[in-house]
Design a protein around this motif. Sequence first.
Motif, mmCIF file in Angstrom:
data_model
loop_
_atom_site.group_PDB
_atom_site.id
_atom_site.type_symbol
_atom_site.label_atom_id
_atom_site.label_comp_id
_atom_site.label_asym_id
_atom_site.label_seq_id
_atom_site.Cartn_x
_atom_site.Cartn_y
_atom_site.Cartn_z
ATOM 1 N N VAL A 90 0.845 -1.202 0.000
ATOM 2 C CA VAL A 90 0.000 0.000 0.000
ATOM 3 C C VAL A 90 0.875 1.244 0.000
ATOM 4 N N GLN A 91 0.280 2.333 -0.447
ATOM 5 C CA GLN A 91 0.954 3.629 -0.456
ATOM 6 C C GLN A 91 0.385 4.466 0.687
ATOM 7 N N VAL A 92 1.221 4.800 1.665
ATOM 8 C CA VAL A 92 0.778 5.607 2.798
ATOM 9 C C VAL A 92 0.911 7.075 2.438
ATOM 10 N N GLN A 93 -0.200 7.778 2.480
ATOM 11 C CA GLN A 93 -0.195 9.190 2.103
ATOM 12 C C GLN A 93 0.434 10.048 3.194
ATOM 13 N N PRO A 94 1.247 11.024 2.813
ATOM 14 C CA PRO A 94 1.846 11.904 3.830
ATOM 15 C C PRO A 94 0.777 12.742 4.508
ATOM 16 N N ARG A 103 -3.033 3.544 8.952
ATOM 17 C CA ARG A 103 -4.279 2.825 9.222
ATOM 18 C C ARG A 103 -5.238 2.961 8.048
ATOM 19 N N ASP A 104 -5.364 4.173 7.493
ATOM 20 C CA ASP A 104 -6.273 4.376 6.366
ATOM 21 C C ASP A 104 -5.860 3.520 5.170
ATOM 22 N N ALA A 105 -4.551 3.465 4.905
ATOM 23 C CA ALA A 105 -4.062 2.662 3.783
ATOM 24 C C ALA A 105 -4.328 1.181 4.030
ATOM 25 N N ARG A 106 -4.118 0.756 5.266
ATOM 26 C CA ARG A 106 -4.300 -0.657 5.627
ATOM 27 C C ARG A 106 -5.760 -1.069 5.471
ATOM 28 N N TYR A 107 -6.648 -0.256 6.012
ATOM 29 C CA TYR A 107 -8.059 -0.626 5.955
ATOM 30 C C TYR A 107 -8.632 -0.473 4.551
ATOM 31 N N ALA A 113 -10.195 -6.456 -0.120
ATOM 32 C CA ALA A 113 -10.044 -7.916 -0.030
ATOM 33 C C ALA A 113 -11.292 -8.622 0.483
ATOM 34 N N THR A 114 -12.177 -7.893 1.176
ATOM 35 C CA THR A 114 -13.314 -8.525 1.854
ATOM 36 C C THR A 114 -14.584 -8.351 1.040
ATOM 37 N N GLN A 115 -15.090 -9.446 0.515
ATOM 38 C CA GLN A 115 -16.273 -9.412 -0.345
ATOM 39 C C GLN A 115 -17.531 -9.760 0.466
ATOM 40 N N ALA A 116 -18.654 -9.781 -0.215
ATOM 41 C CA ALA A 116 -19.935 -10.083 0.438
ATOM 42 C C ALA A 116 -19.882 -11.472 1.080
ATOM 43 N N ASN A 117 -20.448 -11.564 2.271
ATOM 44 C CA ASN A 117 -20.490 -12.809 3.051
ATOM 45 C C ASN A 117 -19.090 -13.291 3.434
ATOM 46 N N GLU A 118 -18.146 -12.365 3.511
ATOM 47 C CA GLU A 118 -16.806 -12.672 3.987
ATOM 48 C C GLU A 118 -16.502 -11.824 5.217
ATOM 49 N N VAL A 119 -15.574 -12.295 6.034
ATOM 50 C CA VAL A 119 -15.246 -11.629 7.300
ATOM 51 C C VAL A 119 -13.734 -11.415 7.374
ATOM 52 N N LEU A 120 -13.344 -10.227 7.811
ATOM 53 C CA LEU A 120 -11.941 -9.954 8.123
ATOM 54 C C LEU A 120 -11.771 -10.051 9.630
ATOM 55 N N LEU A 121 -10.863 -10.904 10.070
ATOM 56 C CA LEU A 121 -10.595 -11.076 11.500
ATOM 57 C C LEU A 121 -9.307 -10.352 11.860
ATOM 58 N N THR A 122 -9.371 -9.491 12.861
ATOM 59 C CA THR A 122 -8.179 -8.813 13.350
ATOM 60 C C THR A 122 -7.934 -9.225 14.797
ATOM 61 N N LEU A 155 -17.549 -3.784 6.967
ATOM 62 C CA LEU A 155 -16.296 -3.434 6.303
ATOM 63 C C LEU A 155 -16.485 -3.647 4.808
ATOM 64 N N GLY A 156 -16.675 -2.561 4.071
ATOM 65 C CA GLY A 156 -16.935 -2.688 2.643
ATOM 66 C C GLY A 156 -18.165 -3.533 2.395
#
Length: 442
Positions: A90-94, A103-107, A113-122, A155-156
Amino acid sequence: MDRPTIDLPSRLLMNLKPWREATTWHIAFSGGLDSTVLLHLLAHLAKTEHLPELKAIHIHHGLQSAADAWPEHCQSVCDALGIPLQVVHVQVQPGASLERAARDARYGAFIEATQANEVLLTAQHRDDQAETLLFRLLRGAGVRGLSGMPRQRVLGKGHLVRPLLDVSRAELEGYANQYSLSWIEDPSNQDRRFSRNYLRNQVFPVLTERWPQAMATMARSAAHLSEAQELLDELAQIDLAQASSISEFDWLGVPSLELSTLASLSAARQRNAVSHWLSALTRLPDSDHWSGWEDFRDAAADASPVWRLADGELHRANGRIWWLSGCWLRTPPPAPEWPDPSLSLALPDNGVLSLTGQTPDGPLHIRYREGGEVMSLPDRGHRDLKRLLNERGVPGFVRGRLPLLYQGEQLLAVARLQGLNGSEQDGWNLHWQPPNEDQGLS
Protein backbone atom coordinates in the motif's frame (compact mmCIF):
# COMPACT_ATOMS: atom_id res chain seq x y z
CA MET A 1 -6.95 -12.85 37.17
CA ASP A 2 -6.56 -13.80 33.50
CA ARG A 3 -8.44 -16.87 32.35
CA PRO A 4 -6.36 -20.03 31.81
CA THR A 5 -4.76 -20.39 28.39
CA ILE A 6 -6.61 -23.70 27.88
CA ASP A 7 -9.85 -21.73 27.51
CA LEU A 8 -8.56 -19.75 24.54
CA PRO A 9 -9.66 -22.00 21.63
CA SER A 10 -13.17 -22.52 23.02
CA ARG A 11 -13.57 -18.81 23.76
CA LEU A 12 -12.44 -17.96 20.26
CA LEU A 13 -14.97 -20.39 18.78
CA MET A 14 -17.73 -18.95 20.95
CA ASN A 15 -16.89 -15.39 19.86
CA LEU A 16 -16.91 -16.44 16.21
CA LYS A 17 -20.11 -18.49 16.37
CA PRO A 18 -22.27 -15.82 14.63
CA TRP A 19 -19.87 -15.84 11.67
CA ARG A 20 -19.53 -19.58 11.04
CA GLU A 21 -21.73 -19.40 7.92
CA ALA A 22 -19.46 -16.91 6.15
CA THR A 23 -17.77 -18.18 3.02
CA THR A 24 -14.29 -16.94 3.97
CA TRP A 25 -12.45 -15.73 7.04
CA HIS A 26 -9.58 -13.39 6.12
CA ILE A 27 -7.01 -13.08 8.92
CA ALA A 28 -5.17 -9.76 9.07
CA PHE A 29 -1.66 -11.14 9.55
CA SER A 30 1.08 -8.66 10.43
CA GLY A 31 3.39 -11.38 11.67
CA GLY A 32 3.38 -9.95 15.19
CA LEU A 33 2.46 -11.83 18.36
CA ASP A 34 -1.27 -11.15 18.33
CA SER A 35 -2.02 -12.08 14.72
CA THR A 36 0.36 -15.04 14.87
CA VAL A 37 -1.60 -16.52 17.78
CA LEU A 38 -4.93 -15.85 16.04
CA LEU A 39 -3.71 -17.50 12.84
CA HIS A 40 -2.33 -20.52 14.71
CA LEU A 41 -5.52 -20.92 16.74
CA LEU A 42 -7.73 -20.88 13.66
CA ALA A 43 -5.48 -23.22 11.68
CA HIS A 44 -5.60 -25.81 14.46
CA LEU A 45 -9.33 -25.39 15.08
CA ALA A 46 -9.94 -25.98 11.37
CA LYS A 47 -8.58 -29.51 11.79
CA THR A 48 -11.45 -30.48 14.08
CA GLU A 49 -14.14 -27.89 13.35
CA HIS A 50 -16.00 -27.05 10.15
CA LEU A 51 -14.87 -23.46 9.59
CA PRO A 52 -15.15 -21.11 6.61
CA GLU A 53 -12.20 -21.04 4.23
CA LEU A 54 -9.18 -19.42 5.94
CA LYS A 55 -7.01 -16.90 4.12
CA ALA A 56 -4.32 -14.59 5.49
CA ILE A 57 -3.58 -11.06 4.27
CA HIS A 58 -0.37 -9.17 5.05
CA ILE A 59 -0.15 -5.41 4.45
CA HIS A 60 3.25 -4.00 3.52
CA HIS A 61 3.24 -0.27 4.32
CA GLY A 62 6.76 0.39 3.02
CA LEU A 63 7.55 2.70 5.94
CA GLN A 64 10.71 1.01 7.25
CA SER A 65 13.44 -1.14 5.72
CA ALA A 66 12.98 -3.86 8.36
CA ALA A 67 9.50 -4.53 6.98
CA ASP A 68 10.87 -5.79 3.67
CA ALA A 69 11.69 -9.14 5.33
CA TRP A 70 8.29 -9.58 6.94
CA PRO A 71 6.34 -10.94 3.93
CA GLU A 72 8.84 -13.80 3.67
CA HIS A 73 8.42 -14.61 7.36
CA CYS A 74 4.62 -14.47 7.04
CA GLN A 75 4.74 -16.70 3.99
CA SER A 76 6.77 -19.35 5.84
CA VAL A 77 4.33 -19.31 8.75
CA CYS A 78 1.33 -19.64 6.44
CA ASP A 79 2.99 -22.40 4.44
CA ALA A 80 3.62 -24.38 7.63
CA LEU A 81 -0.05 -24.00 8.61
CA GLY A 82 -1.43 -24.63 5.14
CA ILE A 83 -3.12 -21.23 4.84
CA PRO A 84 -2.84 -19.16 1.64
CA LEU A 85 -1.32 -15.69 2.06
CA GLN A 86 -1.96 -12.51 0.09
CA VAL A 87 0.67 -9.77 0.43
CA VAL A 88 -0.63 -6.28 -0.42
CA HIS A 89 1.69 -3.29 -0.87
CA VAL A 90 0.00 0.00 0.00
CA GLN A 91 0.95 3.63 -0.46
CA VAL A 92 0.78 5.61 2.80
CA GLN A 93 -0.20 9.19 2.10
CA PRO A 94 1.85 11.90 3.83
CA GLY A 95 0.04 13.84 6.51
CA ALA A 96 0.11 15.16 10.06
CA SER A 97 -0.47 11.71 11.58
CA LEU A 98 1.59 8.85 10.20
CA GLU A 99 -0.36 6.42 12.41
CA ARG A 100 -3.68 7.50 10.91
CA ALA A 101 -2.36 7.52 7.34
CA ALA A 102 -1.00 3.98 7.72
CA ARG A 103 -4.28 2.83 9.22
CA ASP A 104 -6.27 4.38 6.37
CA ALA A 105 -4.06 2.66 3.78
CA ARG A 106 -4.30 -0.66 5.63
CA TYR A 107 -8.06 -0.63 5.95
CA GLY A 108 -8.45 0.46 2.36
CA ALA A 109 -6.68 -2.77 1.38
CA PHE A 110 -8.84 -4.77 3.79
CA ILE A 111 -11.99 -3.35 2.21
CA GLU A 112 -10.77 -4.38 -1.24
CA ALA A 113 -10.04 -7.92 -0.03
CA THR A 114 -13.31 -8.53 1.85
CA GLN A 115 -16.27 -9.41 -0.34
CA ALA A 116 -19.93 -10.08 0.44
CA ASN A 117 -20.49 -12.81 3.05
CA GLU A 118 -16.81 -12.67 3.99
CA VAL A 119 -15.25 -11.63 7.30
CA LEU A 120 -11.94 -9.95 8.12
CA LEU A 121 -10.59 -11.08 11.50
CA THR A 122 -8.18 -8.81 13.35
CA ALA A 123 -6.26 -9.67 16.52
CA GLN A 124 -6.75 -6.63 18.74
CA HIS A 125 -7.03 -7.78 22.35
CA ARG A 126 -8.15 -6.53 25.75
CA ASP A 127 -5.00 -4.48 26.39
CA ASP A 128 -5.44 -2.76 23.02
CA GLN A 129 -8.99 -1.88 24.05
CA ALA A 130 -7.73 -0.29 27.27
CA GLU A 131 -5.14 1.71 25.31
CA THR A 132 -7.84 2.87 22.92
CA LEU A 133 -10.05 4.03 25.78
CA LEU A 134 -7.27 6.06 27.44
CA PHE A 135 -6.04 7.47 24.14
CA ARG A 136 -9.50 8.68 23.19
CA LEU A 137 -10.18 9.97 26.70
CA LEU A 138 -7.11 12.18 26.42
CA ARG A 139 -8.45 13.48 23.10
CA GLY A 140 -11.78 14.43 24.67
CA ALA A 141 -13.89 11.80 22.93
CA GLY A 142 -17.58 11.34 23.72
CA VAL A 143 -19.50 8.18 24.55
CA ARG A 144 -19.11 6.73 21.05
CA GLY A 145 -15.34 7.17 21.07
CA LEU A 146 -14.93 5.93 24.64
CA SER A 147 -16.86 2.76 23.86
CA GLY A 148 -13.63 1.64 22.22
CA MET A 149 -13.21 -0.68 19.28
CA PRO A 150 -16.44 -2.50 18.36
CA ARG A 151 -16.41 -6.29 18.33
CA GLN A 152 -17.81 -6.22 14.82
CA ARG A 153 -18.72 -3.69 12.16
CA VAL A 154 -19.42 -3.48 8.46
CA LEU A 155 -16.30 -3.43 6.30
CA GLY A 156 -16.94 -2.69 2.64
CA LYS A 157 -19.13 -5.50 1.34
CA GLY A 158 -18.34 -7.75 4.30
CA HIS A 159 -17.67 -7.44 8.02
CA LEU A 160 -14.75 -6.86 10.36
CA VAL A 161 -14.70 -8.94 13.55
CA ARG A 162 -12.36 -8.69 16.56
CA PRO A 163 -12.71 -12.05 18.34
CA LEU A 164 -9.93 -11.51 20.92
CA LEU A 165 -11.16 -8.37 22.69
CA ASP A 166 -11.80 -10.37 25.87
CA VAL A 167 -8.28 -11.89 25.81
CA SER A 168 -5.27 -10.29 27.51
CA ARG A 169 -1.86 -9.92 25.90
CA ALA A 170 -0.46 -12.11 28.68
CA GLU A 171 -2.77 -14.94 27.58
CA LEU A 172 -1.60 -14.57 24.00
CA GLU A 173 2.03 -14.66 25.10
CA GLY A 174 1.31 -17.79 27.16
CA TYR A 175 -0.23 -19.52 24.17
CA ALA A 176 2.65 -18.51 21.88
CA ASN A 177 5.22 -19.82 24.33
CA GLN A 178 3.28 -23.04 24.87
CA TYR A 179 3.40 -23.78 21.12
CA SER A 180 6.89 -22.29 20.56
CA LEU A 181 5.59 -19.81 18.02
CA SER A 182 7.90 -17.24 16.44
CA TRP A 183 6.78 -13.76 15.58
CA ILE A 184 8.01 -10.38 14.36
CA GLU A 185 8.91 -7.63 16.80
CA ASP A 186 8.19 -4.38 15.00
CA PRO A 187 10.93 -1.91 15.99
CA SER A 188 8.54 1.00 15.48
CA ASN A 189 6.54 -0.26 18.47
CA GLN A 190 9.26 1.19 20.67
CA ASP A 191 9.12 4.63 19.06
CA ARG A 192 7.58 6.78 21.75
CA ARG A 193 6.85 9.60 19.34
CA PHE A 194 3.72 7.63 18.45
CA SER A 195 0.99 8.25 21.01
CA ARG A 196 -0.11 4.64 21.43
CA ASN A 197 3.48 3.48 21.90
CA TYR A 198 3.97 6.13 24.57
CA LEU A 199 0.89 4.94 26.41
CA ARG A 200 1.90 1.29 26.07
CA ASN A 201 5.54 1.70 27.10
CA GLN A 202 5.46 4.63 29.51
CA VAL A 203 2.01 5.08 30.99
CA PHE A 204 0.51 1.62 31.36
CA PRO A 205 3.48 0.05 33.17
CA VAL A 206 3.08 2.73 35.86
CA LEU A 207 -0.68 2.27 36.02
CA THR A 208 -0.54 -1.50 36.28
CA GLU A 209 2.16 -1.35 38.92
CA ARG A 210 -0.25 0.55 41.15
CA TRP A 211 -3.47 -1.05 39.84
CA PRO A 212 -2.68 -4.53 38.43
CA GLN A 213 -6.18 -4.95 37.00
CA ALA A 214 -6.16 -1.57 35.21
CA MET A 215 -6.29 -3.11 31.74
CA ALA A 216 -9.24 -5.35 32.61
CA THR A 217 -11.21 -2.65 34.39
CA MET A 218 -10.65 -0.09 31.64
CA ALA A 219 -11.75 -2.59 29.01
CA ARG A 220 -14.83 -3.26 31.16
CA SER A 221 -15.55 0.48 31.23
CA ALA A 222 -15.34 0.53 27.44
CA ALA A 223 -17.93 -2.28 27.37
CA HIS A 224 -20.25 -0.24 29.65
CA LEU A 225 -19.85 2.79 27.40
CA SER A 226 -20.54 0.64 24.36
CA GLU A 227 -23.84 -0.39 25.93
CA ALA A 228 -24.62 3.26 26.69
CA GLN A 229 -23.93 4.11 23.06
CA GLU A 230 -26.36 1.40 21.96
CA LEU A 231 -29.05 3.07 24.04
CA LEU A 232 -28.21 6.47 22.53
CA ASP A 233 -28.41 4.93 19.06
CA GLU A 234 -31.84 3.50 19.86
CA LEU A 235 -33.01 6.92 21.08
CA ALA A 236 -31.64 8.51 17.93
CA GLN A 237 -33.52 6.03 15.75
CA ILE A 238 -36.76 6.88 17.57
CA ASP A 239 -36.20 10.63 17.09
CA LEU A 240 -35.15 10.24 13.46
CA ALA A 241 -38.22 8.15 12.69
CA GLN A 242 -40.36 11.07 13.89
CA ALA A 243 -38.38 13.52 11.73
CA SER A 244 -38.39 11.33 8.61
CA SER A 245 -41.73 12.53 7.26
CA ILE A 246 -42.55 12.23 3.58
CA SER A 247 -41.55 15.20 1.44
CA GLU A 248 -43.01 16.07 -1.95
CA PHE A 249 -39.40 16.26 -3.15
CA ASP A 250 -38.36 12.77 -2.04
CA TRP A 251 -37.90 11.99 -5.72
CA LEU A 252 -34.69 14.03 -5.61
CA GLY A 253 -33.06 11.16 -3.73
CA VAL A 254 -31.43 13.60 -1.31
CA PRO A 255 -31.47 12.61 2.40
CA SER A 256 -33.61 15.04 4.41
CA LEU A 257 -35.29 15.48 7.79
CA GLU A 258 -38.06 17.68 9.15
CA LEU A 259 -36.43 20.53 11.05
CA SER A 260 -39.31 21.41 13.40
CA THR A 261 -39.38 17.88 14.83
CA LEU A 262 -35.66 18.01 15.56
CA ALA A 263 -35.86 21.54 16.96
CA SER A 264 -38.52 20.42 19.47
CA LEU A 265 -35.99 18.08 21.14
CA SER A 266 -33.56 19.06 23.86
CA ALA A 267 -30.17 20.27 22.64
CA ALA A 268 -28.51 17.00 23.67
CA ARG A 269 -31.12 14.88 21.86
CA GLN A 270 -30.77 17.06 18.76
CA ARG A 271 -27.02 16.48 18.66
CA ASN A 272 -27.51 12.78 19.30
CA ALA A 273 -30.07 12.37 16.51
CA VAL A 274 -28.30 14.56 13.97
CA SER A 275 -24.88 13.00 14.62
CA HIS A 276 -26.40 9.51 14.28
CA TRP A 277 -27.95 10.53 10.94
CA LEU A 278 -24.79 12.22 9.70
CA SER A 279 -22.47 9.39 10.76
CA ALA A 280 -23.45 7.41 7.65
CA LEU A 281 -22.89 10.44 5.43
CA THR A 282 -19.80 12.28 6.63
CA ARG A 283 -17.01 12.47 9.16
CA LEU A 284 -18.51 14.22 12.17
CA PRO A 285 -17.42 17.58 13.55
CA ASP A 286 -15.71 17.70 16.92
CA SER A 287 -17.43 19.21 19.96
CA ASP A 288 -16.07 22.70 19.29
CA HIS A 289 -17.74 22.84 15.89
CA TRP A 290 -21.25 21.78 16.89
CA SER A 291 -22.12 25.46 17.28
CA GLY A 292 -22.45 25.33 13.50
CA TRP A 293 -25.58 23.22 13.96
CA GLU A 294 -27.11 25.81 16.29
CA ASP A 295 -26.39 28.67 13.86
CA PHE A 296 -27.83 26.61 11.02
CA ARG A 297 -30.93 25.61 13.00
CA ASP A 298 -31.65 29.11 14.35
CA ALA A 299 -31.14 31.11 11.14
CA ALA A 300 -34.06 33.35 10.13
CA ALA A 301 -37.03 31.64 8.49
CA ASP A 302 -36.37 33.37 5.15
CA ALA A 303 -32.64 32.55 5.20
CA SER A 304 -30.93 29.76 3.29
CA PRO A 305 -28.22 28.68 5.74
CA VAL A 306 -25.54 26.14 4.90
CA TRP A 307 -23.51 24.05 7.37
CA ARG A 308 -20.33 22.82 5.70
CA LEU A 309 -18.94 19.54 7.02
CA ALA A 310 -16.02 17.32 6.01
CA ASP A 311 -17.76 15.42 3.21
CA GLY A 312 -20.66 17.62 2.20
CA GLU A 313 -23.11 20.30 3.29
CA LEU A 314 -26.41 20.63 5.13
CA HIS A 315 -28.89 22.97 3.43
CA ARG A 316 -32.20 24.23 4.78
CA ALA A 317 -35.32 24.59 2.65
CA ASN A 318 -39.06 23.97 2.93
CA GLY A 319 -38.82 23.41 6.68
CA ARG A 320 -36.37 20.55 6.17
CA ILE A 321 -32.65 19.94 6.35
CA TRP A 322 -31.05 18.36 3.26
CA TRP A 323 -27.70 16.58 2.94
CA LEU A 324 -25.80 17.42 -0.25
CA SER A 325 -22.54 15.87 -1.36
CA GLY A 326 -20.66 14.86 -4.49
CA CYS A 327 -22.13 16.19 -7.73
CA TRP A 328 -24.90 18.00 -5.84
CA LEU A 329 -22.23 20.50 -4.78
CA ARG A 330 -20.95 21.05 -8.31
CA THR A 331 -22.58 23.35 -10.83
CA PRO A 332 -23.56 21.16 -13.79
CA PRO A 333 -21.90 22.10 -17.10
CA PRO A 334 -24.10 23.25 -19.97
CA ALA A 335 -26.39 20.50 -21.20
CA PRO A 336 -25.27 18.72 -24.38
CA GLU A 337 -27.21 18.77 -27.62
CA TRP A 338 -30.29 16.54 -27.78
CA PRO A 339 -30.45 15.48 -31.42
CA ASP A 340 -33.02 12.72 -30.83
CA PRO A 341 -35.49 13.48 -28.00
CA SER A 342 -36.96 9.99 -28.43
CA LEU A 343 -33.79 8.77 -26.66
CA SER A 344 -32.83 9.59 -23.09
CA LEU A 345 -30.15 12.24 -22.56
CA ALA A 346 -27.39 11.90 -19.97
CA LEU A 347 -26.73 15.29 -18.36
CA PRO A 348 -23.15 15.70 -17.07
CA ASP A 349 -23.23 15.75 -13.25
CA ASN A 350 -27.03 16.02 -13.38
CA GLY A 351 -28.76 12.72 -13.98
CA VAL A 352 -30.78 11.63 -16.99
CA LEU A 353 -33.51 13.34 -18.99
CA SER A 354 -36.22 11.70 -21.09
CA LEU A 355 -39.25 12.83 -23.03
CA THR A 356 -42.35 10.63 -23.18
CA GLY A 357 -45.28 10.91 -25.52
CA GLN A 358 -45.50 12.86 -28.77
CA THR A 359 -42.30 14.86 -29.29
CA PRO A 360 -42.95 18.60 -29.79
CA ASP A 361 -42.13 20.01 -33.23
CA GLY A 362 -39.08 22.07 -34.03
CA PRO A 363 -35.48 22.03 -32.77
CA LEU A 364 -35.37 21.28 -29.04
CA HIS A 365 -32.57 21.97 -26.58
CA ILE A 366 -31.95 21.98 -22.84
CA ARG A 367 -30.80 24.87 -20.67
CA TYR A 368 -30.48 25.65 -16.99
CA ARG A 369 -31.75 28.74 -15.19
CA GLU A 370 -29.90 31.99 -15.61
CA GLY A 371 -32.64 34.31 -14.30
CA GLY A 372 -35.44 36.22 -15.98
CA GLU A 373 -37.03 33.18 -17.65
CA VAL A 374 -40.70 33.47 -18.60
CA MET A 375 -43.09 30.63 -19.34
CA SER A 376 -46.47 30.71 -21.09
CA LEU A 377 -49.18 28.68 -19.32
CA PRO A 378 -52.70 27.84 -20.49
CA ASP A 379 -55.28 30.14 -18.85
CA ARG A 380 -52.52 32.05 -16.99
CA GLY A 381 -50.59 33.75 -19.73
CA HIS A 382 -46.89 34.59 -19.28
CA ARG A 383 -45.44 33.99 -15.83
CA ASP A 384 -41.96 34.48 -14.37
CA LEU A 385 -40.30 31.13 -13.80
CA LYS A 386 -38.99 32.31 -10.43
CA ARG A 387 -42.56 32.92 -9.21
CA LEU A 388 -43.68 29.52 -10.52
CA LEU A 389 -40.85 27.80 -8.62
CA ASN A 390 -41.77 29.75 -5.48
CA GLU A 391 -45.38 28.63 -5.78
CA ARG A 392 -44.28 25.01 -5.86
CA GLY A 393 -41.80 25.40 -3.02
CA VAL A 394 -38.83 24.09 -5.03
CA PRO A 395 -35.77 23.95 -2.73
CA GLY A 396 -33.14 26.52 -3.62
CA PHE A 397 -30.36 24.00 -4.08
CA VAL A 398 -32.20 22.28 -6.94
CA ARG A 399 -33.43 25.29 -8.89
CA GLY A 400 -30.21 25.87 -10.79
CA ARG A 401 -30.10 22.28 -12.02
CA LEU A 402 -33.71 21.78 -13.11
CA PRO A 403 -33.56 20.96 -16.84
CA LEU A 404 -35.52 23.44 -18.96
CA LEU A 405 -36.80 22.40 -22.39
CA TYR A 406 -36.70 25.10 -25.07
CA GLN A 407 -38.12 25.24 -28.57
CA GLY A 408 -35.95 27.91 -30.10
CA GLU A 409 -36.17 30.69 -27.52
CA GLN A 410 -39.52 29.58 -26.10
CA LEU A 411 -39.50 27.81 -22.71
CA LEU A 412 -41.76 24.79 -23.14
CA ALA A 413 -41.30 22.79 -19.95
CA VAL A 414 -39.55 22.45 -16.60
CA ALA A 415 -38.61 18.83 -15.97
CA ARG A 416 -40.45 16.87 -13.28
CA LEU A 417 -42.61 19.74 -11.90
CA GLN A 418 -46.30 18.92 -12.15
CA GLY A 419 -48.11 21.35 -14.42
CA LEU A 420 -44.86 22.70 -15.85
CA ASN A 421 -43.33 19.50 -17.19
CA GLY A 422 -45.18 19.07 -20.48
CA SER A 423 -48.38 19.53 -22.40
CA GLU A 424 -51.49 17.66 -21.34
CA GLN A 425 -53.19 18.73 -24.55
CA ASP A 426 -50.40 17.49 -26.83
CA GLY A 427 -49.65 14.44 -24.66
CA TRP A 428 -45.94 14.74 -23.88
CA ASN A 429 -43.98 14.92 -20.63
CA LEU A 430 -40.42 15.88 -19.67
CA HIS A 431 -39.04 13.49 -17.06
CA TRP A 432 -35.83 13.99 -15.07
CA GLN A 433 -34.02 11.42 -12.96
CA PRO A 434 -31.70 13.44 -10.70
CA PRO A 435 -28.10 12.31 -10.09
CA ASN A 436 -28.07 9.20 -7.94
CA GLU A 437 -24.48 9.47 -6.71
CA ASP A 438 -23.96 7.53 -3.47
CA GLN A 439 -24.65 10.04 -0.70
CA GLY A 440 -22.95 8.02 2.02
CA LEU A 441 -19.47 7.01 3.14
CA SER A 442 -17.96 3.73 2.18
